[in-house]
Design an enzyme around this catalytic site. Structure first.
Site, PDB file in Angstrom:
ATOM      1  N   ARG A  29       0.754  -1.089  -0.032  1.00 51.29           N
ATOM      2  CA  ARG A  29      -0.185  -0.113  -0.004  1.00 51.29           C
ATOM      3  C   ARG A  29       0.803   1.337  -0.075  1.00 51.29           C
ATOM      4  O   ARG A  29       0.571   2.240   0.678  1.00 51.29           O
ATOM      5  CB  ARG A  29      -0.824  -0.064   1.149  1.00 51.29           C
ATOM      6  CG  ARG A  29      -1.924  -1.239   1.296  1.00 51.29           C
ATOM      7  CD  ARG A  29      -2.919  -1.242   0.062  1.00 51.29           C
ATOM      8  NE  ARG A  29      -3.737  -2.157   0.111  1.00 51.29           N
ATOM      9  CZ  ARG A  29      -3.515  -3.379  -0.605  1.00 51.29           C
ATOM     10  NH1 ARG A  29      -2.474  -3.547  -1.280  1.00 51.29           N
ATOM     11  NH2 ARG A  29      -4.347  -4.437  -0.209  1.00 51.29           N
ATOM     12  N   SER A  51     -11.174  -0.264   2.494  1.00 59.47           N
ATOM     13  CA  SER A  51     -10.542  -0.749   3.607  1.00 59.47           C
ATOM     14  C   SER A  51     -10.255   0.418   4.310  1.00 59.47           C
ATOM     15  O   SER A  51      -9.633   1.543   4.140  1.00 59.47           O
ATOM     16  CB  SER A  51      -9.314  -1.742   3.447  1.00 59.47           C
ATOM     17  OG  SER A  51      -9.653  -2.714   2.342  1.00 59.47           O
ATOM     18  N   GLU A  58      -5.593   3.419   6.142  1.00 61.86           N
ATOM     19  CA  GLU A  58      -5.529   3.452   4.644  1.00 61.86           C
ATOM     20  C   GLU A  58      -6.269   4.993   4.160  1.00 61.86           C
ATOM     21  O   GLU A  58      -5.873   5.424   3.201  1.00 61.86           O
ATOM     22  CB  GLU A  58      -5.953   2.416   4.098  1.00 61.86           C
ATOM     23  CG  GLU A  58      -5.265   1.246   3.953  1.00 61.86           C
ATOM     24  CD  GLU A  58      -5.753  -0.049   3.003  1.00 61.86           C
ATOM     25  OE1 GLU A  58      -6.204   0.508   1.806  1.00 61.86           O
ATOM     26  OE2 GLU A  58      -5.766  -1.133   2.959  1.00 61.86           O
TER      27      GLU A  58
END
Length: 309
Positions: free
Chosen positions: A166, A217, A289
Site C-alpha cells: 500500500r 478498507s 488507509e
C-alpha cells in the site's frame, strides 16, 4: 462553468457527495475538470501555493463535512488507453474496473484483480493497490509524473517507485501521476474472465456492494501480529457496531459503511474508537488507509494526529 483564464471547466462551491464512494456531503470551494494532462499541469502550476488536491474515483478518502478549501482537480476526463501487443499505456483517470474489462477484451492478463476495486489508475498506483495476490505494480514498467517542485514531467521506472504494501514513492514526493505503462500476459479470454468472475464473487460475499457507501478498507493489515486488521477489529466486538450514521460492515470488519447521512466526525469517531480498542486489547497500532481531505474540527484534528503517528 468555464474558467476564462485557463479555458478549463470548473465549479465554485461544488457538492462532493457523488465524488466520493463514502457519499459524505462536503463542499469544495473550487472544483476543476481538466480534459487532458496539459490542462491538469496548468491548473496545478497556477494554484501550486494553494496545495491543489488530485481526485480520482474518491475511494479511500474521507472528505470533511466542513468542506474543502484547497482546489480539487478531478481526473475523470484524463482517460485514454493505448494498447500495442502486450504493452498498454493508461492515463491516470481511467477507472480500474473499465481497465480490467479492456484488458480482457484484448486477451491480456494481469488486471483481473482490478475488476472489484472502485478506483482510478492514478489512485491504484499511488496506493499500490492489490487484491487476490496481485498488485498494480506487478506488471508495471514505468510511469510518467509531473514533478511539482521542479516544474517538469519525468519518467520513472518501476524500480524507482519504492513499491511496498500500500505504498509508492508518490506518497513521499510532490509528484502527480499522469500515466503508466504495463506489460501484460497473453491468455485465453475464457481463463481471464473466469478469474474476474471469481474475484467478483469473492467481493460480493465479503465486501460491501459498490453501491453501498463506503471508502474501502479502513486500515492497512499489520505486518507482524498474525491477524488481519479485519480479524482484530472483529475480535474486539465491532462487527455491526455503529457510531452516528457509520457502521462496521457485518461481513468484513475492515469496512465502514455510511447508513445515510454520516459526517466526517461520525467516521473519525468510529475509526478512532476501533484504533484505541485494538491497541488496548492487542497492543497493535493500526494504520489507516483512508486519507482525510478538508477542514478538520479540533476533535478531528487531534484524533487524526494520533491515528497518523
Amino acid at each position: 462553468m468555464i474558467c476564462s483564464q485557463l479555458d478549463v471547466k470548473y465549479y465554485d462551491n461544488f457538492q462532493l457527495s457523488n465524488y466520493n464512494t463514502l457519499r459524505i456531503n462536503s463542499i469544495a470551494k473550487s472544483f476543476f475538470l481538466p480534459d487532458n494532462t496539459g490542462e491538469l499541469i496548468t491548473i496545478i502550476k497556477k494554484y501550486k501555493n494553494q496545495n491543489p488536491i488530485i481526485l480520482g474515483n474518491g475511494s479511500n478518502v474521507l472528505f470533511s463535512s466542513k468542506g474543502v478549501i484547497e482546489p480539487l482537480i478531478h481526473t475523470s476526463r484524463i482517460n485514454s488507453i493505448n494498447c500495442s501487443g502486450q504493452n498498454i499505456e493508461v492515463e491516470a483517470g481511467v477507472k480500474t474496473g473499465y481497465l480490467s474489462k479492456f484488458a480482457l477484451d484484448k486477451g491480456l492478463s494481469g488486471f483481473e484483480f482490478l475488476i472489484g476495486i472502485p478506483a482510478t489508475l492514478g489512485g491504484a498506483v499511488y496506493m499500490n493497490a492489490g487484491a487476490h495476490n496481485q498488485t498494480i505494480s506487478d506488471k508495471l514498467i514505468s510511469v510518467k509524473v509531473y514533478d511539482i517542485d521542479n516544474n517538469k514531467t519525468i519518467t520513472l521506472k518501476k524500480e524507482e517507485l519504492n513499491f511496498s504494501y500500500r505504498h509508492s514513492i508518490l506518497q513521499e514526493k510532490n509528484y502527480v501521476l499522469l500515466s503508466a505503462k504495463f506489460c501484460l500476459d497473453n491468455k485465453e479470454k475464457e481463463t481471464i474472465k473466469a478469474k474476474m468472475d471469481e474475484n467478483l464473487i469473492f467481493r460480493k460475499n465479503r465486501q460491501p456492494k459498490l453501491s453501498t457507501p463506503n471508502a474501502g478498507s479502513v486500515f492497512k493489515n499489520p505486518s507482524d501480529c498474525g491477524f488481519s486488521a479485519g480479524a482484530l477489529i472483529d475480535k474486539c466486538g465491532f462487527r455491526g457496531y455503529s457510531k452516528g450514521d457509520c457502521e462496521v460492515y457485518q461481513n468484513h470488519c475492515n469496512f465502514i459503511i455510511n447508513k445515510g447521512s454520516a459526517t466526517s466526525l461520525d467516521y473519525t469517531n468510529l475509526v478512532f474508537e476501533i484504533y484505541s480498542k485494538v491497541k488496548k486489547e492487542f497492543n497493535v497500532e493500526l494504520t489507516p488507509e483512508i486519507i482525510y481531505i478538508g477542514k478538520k474540527s479540533k476533535d478531528e484534528e487531534e484524533k487524526w494526529r494520533i491515528l497518523k503517528n
